[in-house]
Design a protein around this motif. Structure first.
Motif, PDB file in Angstrom:
ATOM      1  N   TRP A  94       0.765  -1.121   0.197  1.00 18.25           N
ATOM      2  CA  TRP A  94      -0.067  -0.098  -0.031  1.00 18.25           C
ATOM      3  C   TRP A  94       1.020   1.502  -0.347  1.00 18.25           C
ATOM      4  N   HIS A  95       0.335   1.561  -0.130  1.00 18.93           N
ATOM      5  CA  HIS A  95       1.091   2.915  -0.233  1.00 18.93           C
ATOM      6  C   HIS A  95       0.057   4.418  -0.303  1.00 18.93           C
ATOM      7  N   VAL A  96       0.147   5.911   0.570  1.00 18.21           N
ATOM      8  CA  VAL A  96      -0.264   6.496   0.707  1.00 18.21           C
ATOM      9  C   VAL A  96      -0.322   8.042   0.214  1.00 18.21           C
ATOM     10  N   GLU A  97      -1.002   8.795  -0.564  1.00 17.83           N
ATOM     11  CA  GLU A  97      -0.352  10.146  -0.461  1.00 17.83           C
ATOM     12  C   GLU A  97      -1.391  11.288  -0.433  1.00 17.83           C
ATOM     13  N   GLY A  98      -0.915  12.541   0.109  1.00 18.57           N
ATOM     14  CA  GLY A  98      -1.999  13.397   0.762  1.00 18.57           C
ATOM     15  C   GLY A  98      -2.033  14.881  -0.525  1.00 18.57           C
ATOM     16  N   ASP A  99      -3.238  15.702   0.193  1.00 17.78           N
ATOM     17  CA  ASP A  99      -3.528  16.862  -0.785  1.00 17.78           C
ATOM     18  C   ASP A  99      -2.104  17.967   0.064  1.00 17.78           C
ATOM     19  N   PHE A 100      -2.585  19.115  -0.840  1.00 22.89           N
ATOM     20  CA  PHE A 100      -1.892  20.036  -0.296  1.00 22.89           C
ATOM     21  C   PHE A 100      -2.249  20.162   0.657  1.00 22.89           C
ATOM     22  N   ALA A 101      -3.048  20.428   1.795  1.00 22.04           N
ATOM     23  CA  ALA A 101      -3.327  21.141   2.436  1.00 22.04           C
ATOM     24  C   ALA A 101      -3.564  19.587   3.382  1.00 22.04           C
ATOM     25  N   GLU A 102      -3.269  19.014   3.767  1.00 20.37           N
ATOM     26  CA  GLU A 102      -3.164  17.629   4.966  1.00 20.37           C
ATOM     27  C   GLU A 102      -4.651  17.270   5.047  1.00 20.37           C
ATOM     28  N   TRP A 103      -4.960  17.597   4.695  1.00 24.74           N
ATOM     29  CA  TRP A 103      -6.619  17.487   5.017  1.00 24.74           C
ATOM     30  C   TRP A 103      -7.594  15.998   3.838  1.00 24.74           C
ATOM     31  N   ASP A 104      -7.245  15.677   2.514  1.00 26.02           N
ATOM     32  CA  ASP A 104      -7.407  14.075   1.994  1.00 26.02           C
ATOM     33  C   ASP A 104      -6.343  13.542   1.817  1.00 26.02           C
ATOM     34  N   TYR A 105      -6.707  12.204   1.841  1.00 21.72           N
ATOM     35  CA  TYR A 105      -5.213  11.257   1.190  1.00 21.72           C
ATOM     36  C   TYR A 105      -6.260  10.095   0.643  1.00 21.72           C
ATOM     37  N   THR A 106      -5.811   9.173  -0.013  1.00 20.26           N
ATOM     38  CA  THR A 106      -5.739   8.550  -1.021  1.00 20.26           C
ATOM     39  C   THR A 106      -5.177   6.904  -0.664  1.00 20.26           C
ATOM     40  N   ILE A 122     -13.608  19.317   7.965  1.00 17.95           N
ATOM     41  CA  ILE A 122     -13.186  20.751   8.574  1.00 17.95           C
ATOM     42  C   ILE A 122     -14.355  21.311   9.323  1.00 17.95           C
ATOM     43  N   PHE A 123     -14.232  23.081  10.602  1.00 16.53           N
ATOM     44  CA  PHE A 123     -15.181  23.403  11.530  1.00 16.53           C
ATOM     45  C   PHE A 123     -15.497  22.028  12.322  1.00 16.53           C
ATOM     46  N   HIS A 124     -14.698  22.096  12.173  1.00 21.36           N
ATOM     47  CA  HIS A 124     -15.306  20.705  14.146  1.00 21.36           C
ATOM     48  C   HIS A 124     -14.026  20.868  15.013  1.00 21.36           C
ATOM     49  N   TRP A 125     -14.813  21.082  16.172  1.00 24.30           N
ATOM     50  CA  TRP A 125     -13.704  20.904  17.594  1.00 24.30           C
ATOM     51  C   TRP A 125     -12.740  19.992  17.940  1.00 24.30           C
ATOM     52  N   THR A 126     -12.758  18.488  17.355  1.00 28.93           N
ATOM     53  CA  THR A 126     -11.620  17.743  17.022  1.00 28.93           C
ATOM     54  C   THR A 126     -11.238  17.722  15.903  1.00 28.93           C
TER      55      THR A 126
END
Length: 157
Positions: A94-106, A122-126
């Motif tokens: 397996w390999h993981v790559e994220g987006d620039f903002a580090e919010w989404d990964y595949t 986003i827009f959550h306390w935790t």
């Protein structure tokens, strides 16, 4: 299969609840006192320990050991990259790559197929993530990698 990964607020150690699409608790994750991050994954009743994500210390790049029960099943290590975060997984190719903002990964398999997609809400306390997993049998493993990535980001910040 979709899982909702939600960090608990106001705890001494990292602690998470993992829910299914019907808002039923599937896993409970509890942080342990250790040098580096150590996260234990339990079933919904907290009766059985299913896995552990443990940070290796004194390494050049962030690296985590992944255990299913007592057996080490693989490692996750952050790769050096300019703009998009990338992680090498020593598990099933397996390999993981994220987006620039580090919010989404595949997470992809060795054949290029998508094992799972991970999206940070986003827009959550935790910290809150949605895990969309192609094969339900991979749910525990995908959860381990998301925990390791979240712990790595926490260590950096």
């Amino acid at each position: 299969m979709k899982l909702l990964f939600k960090q608990r607020a106001f705890t001494w150690f990292d602690s998470y609840d993992i829910y299914d699409e019907n808002e039923n608790t599937v896993y409970v994750v509890k942080g342990q006192l250790s040098w580096g991050h150590c996260l234990k994954i339990f079933d919904a009743n907290e009766a059985h320990e299913l896995g552990t994500v443990k940070q290796e210390v004194l390494t050049w790049r962030p690296r985590f050991e992944l255990y299913e029960g007592e057996a080490c099943i693989g490692h996750l290590e952050k790769e050096w990259s300019w703009f998009k975060p990338k992680y090498n997984i020593d598990f099933n190719g397996w390999h993981v790559e994220g987006d620039f903002a580090e919010w989404d990964y595949t997470i992809t398999g060795p054949d290029g197929r998508t094992v799972a997609t991970v999206s940070k809400e986003i827009f959550h306390w935790t910290d809150t993530y949605i895990l969309d997993i192609a094969d339900p049998d991979d749910a525990l493993y995908v959860l381990m990698f998301v925990l390791a990535i979240d712990a790595e980001k926490c260590s950096r910040n």
